[in-house]
Design a protein around this motif. Sequence first.
Motif, PDB file in Angstrom:
ATOM      1  N   GLN A   1      15.356   6.033  19.966  1.00  0.00           N
ATOM      2  CA  GLN A   1      14.465   6.854  21.163  1.00  0.00           C
ATOM      3  C   GLN A   1      15.321   7.575  21.860  1.00  0.00           C
ATOM      4  O   GLN A   1      15.029   8.733  22.542  1.00  0.00           O
ATOM      5  CB  GLN A   1      13.219   5.762  21.676  1.00  0.00           C
TER       6      GLN A   1
ATOM      7  N   HIS B   1       8.087  10.188  13.851  1.00  0.00           N
ATOM      8  CA  HIS B   1       6.800  10.602  13.691  1.00  0.00           C
ATOM      9  C   HIS B   1       5.763  10.139  14.776  1.00  0.00           C
ATOM     10  O   HIS B   1       4.713  10.546  15.387  1.00  0.00           O
ATOM     11  CB  HIS B   1       6.160  10.056  12.194  1.00  0.00           C
ATOM     12  N   ARG B   2       6.037   8.898  15.448  1.00  0.00           N
ATOM     13  CA  ARG B   2       5.151   8.279  16.372  1.00  0.00           C
ATOM     14  C   ARG B   2       5.452   8.991  17.790  1.00  0.00           C
ATOM     15  O   ARG B   2       4.530   9.460  18.357  1.00  0.00           O
ATOM     16  CB  ARG B   2       5.872   6.848  16.681  1.00  0.00           C
ATOM     17  N   SER B   3       6.592   9.706  17.796  1.00  0.00           N
ATOM     18  CA  SER B   3       6.824  10.645  19.020  1.00  0.00           C
ATOM     19  C   SER B   3       5.971  11.961  18.895  1.00  0.00           C
ATOM     20  O   SER B   3       5.614  12.478  19.840  1.00  0.00           O
ATOM     21  CB  SER B   3       8.394  10.840  19.183  1.00  0.00           C
TER      22      SER B   3
ATOM     23  N   HIS C   1       3.503  12.655  16.889  1.00  0.00           N
ATOM     24  CA  HIS C   1       2.078  12.217  17.250  1.00  0.00           C
ATOM     25  C   HIS C   1       1.456  12.046  18.822  1.00  0.00           C
ATOM     26  O   HIS C   1       0.380  12.016  18.909  1.00  0.00           O
ATOM     27  CB  HIS C   1       1.677  11.333  16.249  1.00  0.00           C
ATOM     28  N   GLY C   2       2.731  11.396  19.410  1.00  0.00           N
ATOM     29  CA  GLY C   2       2.488  11.188  20.935  1.00  0.00           C
ATOM     30  C   GLY C   2       2.527  12.207  21.882  1.00  0.00           C
ATOM     31  O   GLY C   2       2.529  12.198  22.900  1.00  0.00           O
ATOM     32  N   GLY C   3       2.651  13.491  20.983  1.00  0.00           N
ATOM     33  CA  GLY C   3       2.818  14.687  21.816  1.00  0.00           C
ATOM     34  C   GLY C   3       4.313  14.823  22.418  1.00  0.00           C
ATOM     35  O   GLY C   3       4.746  15.933  23.413  1.00  0.00           O
ATOM     36  N   GLN C   4       5.291  14.222  21.804  1.00  0.00           N
ATOM     37  CA  GLN C   4       6.655  14.305  22.315  1.00  0.00           C
ATOM     38  C   GLN C   4       7.684  15.143  21.243  1.00  0.00           C
ATOM     39  O   GLN C   4       7.696  14.320  20.248  1.00  0.00           O
ATOM     40  CB  GLN C   4       7.399  13.060  22.705  1.00  0.00           C
TER      41      GLN C   4
END
Length: 272
Positions: free
Chosen positions: A80, A119-121, A123-126
């Motif tokens: 991250q 992918h998580r970032s 979909h979190g808008g980052q």
Amino acid sequence: MTPAADLRGADLPLLVKDLARFADVIYASRPGTTPGEGQRAQDVLARYQLDEARLKRIWAESLTAFRTDSGRTPLSQIIQRVLADREIVVLSFSQEGAHDAVPYFLLNEILTRLRQVIHRSFHGGQQSNALVVLDEAHLFAGEHASESADGARTRTLLAQSVRMTGKYGVGWLFITQTLHDFDKTILRQLQVKVFGQGFKLGADREFVESELGREGFARYCSLPDPKRTGRYTFMVTGPIVALGSLGTPLVLQGFRSSDDLMRANPHCFRPL
């Protein structure tokens, strides 16, 4: 499921007990066997009691490898920081006493976790902004890697990652001394290629000539030998050289030393 970082030494007997309960079912010769009531369960418990001290020591060492309360940083947090904070992280895969062994399993875990975080970032808008660099990349994406199941999975993960993560702001840089056995799926997806000296002969010549074209390859062969001149010259192809060069390969010459680099760029290397 309990995360590995949350397990403790007292959990080992409970784990063995659960394994013993299902040993009869796993090795059952007929359907309908009840967990924990057969001879297999008793055998597992008896073997654990005979070797309990050694198994507890191995269990404790394994738990230590996953602990994060002693200053260690979880892999997901490191990834991250690279993706979001643009930190520079260098991971060494060299292993003391096992110089010829390539830890494909470890790299597979990093690649898998990298894609999950990306992918998580997203979909979190980052949006990410990072570059993944693999030195001696032929070890991970060459034919030699496919000699083992983990190595073959590494090649597959790398090819998938290059194809899938570009739209999320993650670039890939592969540094290798061989091209003929490098994964062609990955090579086709790399838009920018930088050729140093050493690909004029042998199996690598065909690939470089097809990439540079006949005239470009003739120019590549005329580049000065760095061993004789002390100057390192490279040919670059791809969209970054399309403007102003009519699409022809661009020749760049590297600095001869770090001192030359700093003298030419004083605004980047001010004294601290």
